[in-house]
Design a protein around this motif. Structure first.
Motif, PDB file in Angstrom:
ATOM      1  N   ASP A 141     -12.504  31.386  42.755  1.00 41.73           N
ATOM      2  CA  ASP A 141     -13.159  30.101  42.472  1.00 41.73           C
ATOM      3  C   ASP A 141     -14.655  30.183  42.756  1.00 41.73           C
ATOM      4  OD1 ASP A 141     -10.784  28.952  41.663  1.00 41.73           O
ATOM      5  OD2 ASP A 141     -10.420  27.927  43.573  1.00 41.73           O
ATOM      6  N   PHE A 142     -15.002  30.802  43.868  1.00 43.33           N
ATOM      7  CA  PHE A 142     -16.413  30.949  44.202  1.00 43.33           C
ATOM      8  C   PHE A 142     -17.135  31.798  43.158  1.00 43.33           C
ATOM      9  CE2 PHE A 142     -15.365  30.244  48.924  1.00 43.33           C
ATOM     10  CZ  PHE A 142     -15.803  28.936  48.884  1.00 43.33           C
ATOM     11  N   LEU A 143     -16.551  32.941  42.844  1.00 45.72           N
ATOM     12  CA  LEU A 143     -17.180  33.856  41.891  1.00 45.72           C
ATOM     13  C   LEU A 143     -17.313  33.220  40.508  1.00 45.72           C
ATOM     14  CD1 LEU A 143     -15.398  37.129  43.039  1.00 45.72           C
ATOM     15  CD2 LEU A 143     -17.811  36.527  43.406  1.00 45.72           C
ATOM     16  N   ASP A 144     -16.308  32.467  40.096  1.00 50.07           N
ATOM     17  CA  ASP A 144     -16.364  31.774  38.800  1.00 50.07           C
ATOM     18  C   ASP A 144     -17.507  30.777  38.735  1.00 50.07           C
ATOM     19  OD1 ASP A 144     -14.185  33.206  37.932  1.00 50.07           O
ATOM     20  OD2 ASP A 144     -12.739  31.563  38.192  1.00 50.07           O
ATOM     21  N   ARG A 145     -17.912  30.242  39.891  1.00 48.27           N
ATOM     22  CA  ARG A 145     -19.001  29.265  39.955  1.00 48.27           C
ATOM     23  C   ARG A 145     -20.360  29.917  40.245  1.00 48.27           C
ATOM     24  NH1 ARG A 145     -16.026  25.288  43.934  1.00 48.27           N
ATOM     25  NH2 ARG A 145     -17.778  25.941  45.192  1.00 48.27           N
ATOM     26  N   GLY A 146     -20.384  31.246  40.272  1.00 47.77           N
ATOM     27  CA  GLY A 146     -21.641  31.946  40.512  1.00 47.77           C
ATOM     28  C   GLY A 146     -22.020  32.067  41.974  1.00 47.77           C
ATOM     29  N   ILE A 147     -21.070  31.785  42.855  1.00 46.20           N
ATOM     30  CA  ILE A 147     -21.317  31.893  44.294  1.00 46.20           C
ATOM     31  C   ILE A 147     -21.176  33.351  44.715  1.00 46.20           C
ATOM     32  CG2 ILE A 147     -20.476  31.205  46.598  1.00 46.20           C
ATOM     33  CD1 ILE A 147     -21.839  28.942  44.950  1.00 46.20           C
ATOM     34  N   LYS A 148     -22.144  33.809  45.502  1.00 46.02           N
ATOM     35  CA  LYS A 148     -22.143  35.190  45.976  1.00 46.02           C
ATOM     36  C   LYS A 148     -22.094  35.287  47.497  1.00 46.02           C
ATOM     37  CE  LYS A 148     -24.867  36.720  42.013  1.00 46.02           C
ATOM     38  NZ  LYS A 148     -26.153  37.314  41.593  1.00 46.02           N
ATOM     39  N   GLU A 206     -28.825  28.622  45.604  1.00 50.08           N
ATOM     40  CA  GLU A 206     -27.822  28.236  44.613  1.00 50.08           C
ATOM     41  C   GLU A 206     -26.659  29.223  44.519  1.00 50.08           C
ATOM     42  OE1 GLU A 206     -31.431  30.095  42.634  1.00 50.08           O
ATOM     43  OE2 GLU A 206     -31.143  28.404  44.000  1.00 50.08           O
ATOM     44  N   GLU A 207     -26.737  30.337  45.240  1.00 51.24           N
ATOM     45  CA  GLU A 207     -25.670  31.341  45.239  1.00 51.24           C
ATOM     46  C   GLU A 207     -24.803  31.270  46.491  1.00 51.24           C
ATOM     47  OE1 GLU A 207     -27.826  34.982  42.837  1.00 51.24           O
ATOM     48  OE2 GLU A 207     -28.326  34.754  44.973  1.00 51.24           O
ATOM     49  N   VAL A 208     -25.072  30.288  47.359  1.00 52.37           N
ATOM     50  CA  VAL A 208     -24.420  30.246  48.667  1.00 52.37           C
ATOM     51  C   VAL A 208     -23.803  28.878  48.939  1.00 52.37           C
ATOM     52  CG1 VAL A 208     -24.836  30.493  51.160  1.00 52.37           C
ATOM     53  CG2 VAL A 208     -26.043  31.978  49.548  1.00 52.37           C
ATOM     54  N   VAL A 209     -22.633  28.889  49.586  1.00 51.49           N
ATOM     55  CA  VAL A 209     -22.003  27.651  50.054  1.00 51.49           C
ATOM     56  C   VAL A 209     -22.046  27.623  51.576  1.00 51.49           C
ATOM     57  CG1 VAL A 209     -20.451  27.449  48.071  1.00 51.49           C
ATOM     58  CG2 VAL A 209     -19.650  28.594  50.142  1.00 51.49           C
ATOM     59  N   MET A 210     -22.057  26.420  52.115  1.00 51.07           N
ATOM     60  CA  MET A 210     -21.960  26.209  53.562  1.00 51.07           C
ATOM     61  C   MET A 210     -20.638  25.512  53.832  1.00 51.07           C
ATOM     62  SD  MET A 210     -23.065  26.293  56.635  1.00 51.07           S
ATOM     63  CE  MET A 210     -22.189  25.642  58.057  1.00 51.07           C
ATOM     64  N   ILE A 211     -19.813  26.105  54.680  1.00 47.69           N
ATOM     65  CA  ILE A 211     -18.513  25.542  55.042  1.00 47.69           C
ATOM     66  C   ILE A 211     -18.539  25.145  56.514  1.00 47.69           C
ATOM     67  CG2 ILE A 211     -16.026  25.960  55.209  1.00 47.69           C
ATOM     68  CD1 ILE A 211     -16.448  28.246  53.138  1.00 47.69           C
ATOM     69  N   GLY A 212     -18.120  23.918  56.817  1.00 50.56           N
ATOM     70  CA  GLY A 212     -18.085  23.491  58.205  1.00 50.56           C
ATOM     71  C   GLY A 212     -17.240  22.265  58.413  1.00 50.56           C
ATOM     72  N   ASP A 213     -16.996  21.942  59.675  1.00 48.52           N
ATOM     73  CA  ASP A 213     -16.134  20.819  60.027  1.00 48.52           C
ATOM     74  C   ASP A 213     -16.908  19.597  60.511  1.00 48.52           C
ATOM     75  OD1 ASP A 213     -16.691  22.368  62.507  1.00 48.52           O
ATOM     76  OD2 ASP A 213     -15.474  20.803  63.432  1.00 48.52           O
ATOM     77  N   GLN A 214     -18.249  19.700  60.628  1.00 47.95           N
ATOM     78  CA  GLN A 214     -19.024  18.581  61.165  1.00 47.95           C
ATOM     79  C   GLN A 214     -20.080  18.087  60.184  1.00 47.95           C
ATOM     80  OE1 GLN A 214     -20.372  18.445  65.318  1.00 47.95           O
ATOM     81  NE2 GLN A 214     -19.621  20.548  65.461  1.00 47.95           N
ATOM     82  N   LEU A 215     -20.099  16.782  59.986  1.00 46.88           N
ATOM     83  CA  LEU A 215     -21.137  16.179  59.149  1.00 46.88           C
ATOM     84  C   LEU A 215     -22.511  16.320  59.792  1.00 46.88           C
ATOM     85  CD1 LEU A 215     -19.591  12.761  58.013  1.00 46.88           C
ATOM     86  CD2 LEU A 215     -19.756  14.873  56.697  1.00 46.88           C
TER      87      LEU A 215
END
Length: 171
Positions: A21-28, A110-119
């Motif tokens: 899913d990440f790769l399909d969206r251009g996330i590296k 634009e190639e990176v996502v941030m994952i976390g549990d806190q707003l």
């Protein structure tokens, strides 16, 4: 103002997120929080499931960096056995550590996502820096001292976001 607290995506846990899913969206690349995002805040080591998830991401060609506000000993002892780059004492939501992570991964925002549990730390910091943000349900129902304070603020922000119709998921 409240848009800074609004994640782009909300999932139960990181296992809902796949490399394809990440790769399909251009996330590296993936920047992820550690405590209560990957494992309970008081668990010293990666679970076999988390180690496998991180390895699957890396094997698919995604760069993974753990970005934690926790101290060097805690973060290093978690990350070294699973051979994962990390940044400790990140001072999220400040931008400096996000910039450092991108520089070390040699990727664009634009190639990176941030994952976390806190707003208040992960999502606010990622959004202010211009990353795609993913909020996960905290792994544990308990928190460290500082996080307890953040959770109180977070509940107020969530309530406002719901009242304004900006979010539709259930906590």
């Amino acid at each position: 103002m409240y848009n800074n607290f609004l994640p782009n995506e909300y999932v139960k846990d990181v296992y809902q997120l796949s490399a394809n899913d990440f790769l399909d969206r251009g996330i590296k690349g993936i920047i992820t929080d550690l405590d209560n995002t990957l494992v309970a805040w008081d668990r010293p080591d990666a679970t076999p499931e988390i180690a496998t998830w991180i390895k699957e991401m890396q094997d698919a060609g995604l760069k993974v960096t753990i970005l934690s506000n926790n101290n060097e000993l805690r973060v290093k002892s978690f990350c070294e056995p699973i051979d994962t780059p990390f940044i400790f004492s990140a001072r999220k939501p400040l931008s400096k550590s996000f910039k450092k992570a991108l520089n070390e991964m040699q990727l664009k925002k634009e190639e990176v996502v941030m994952i976390g549990d806190q707003l208040m730390t992960d999502i606010l910091g990622g959004n202010r820096f211009g990353l795609y943000t993913i909020l996960v349900v905290p792994v544990a129902s308990s928190d460290g001292v500082m996080t307890k304070f953040n959770r109180q603020l977070e509940r107020r922000v969530m309530k406002t976001l719901k009242r304004k119709g900006m979010i539709s998921w259930e906590e």
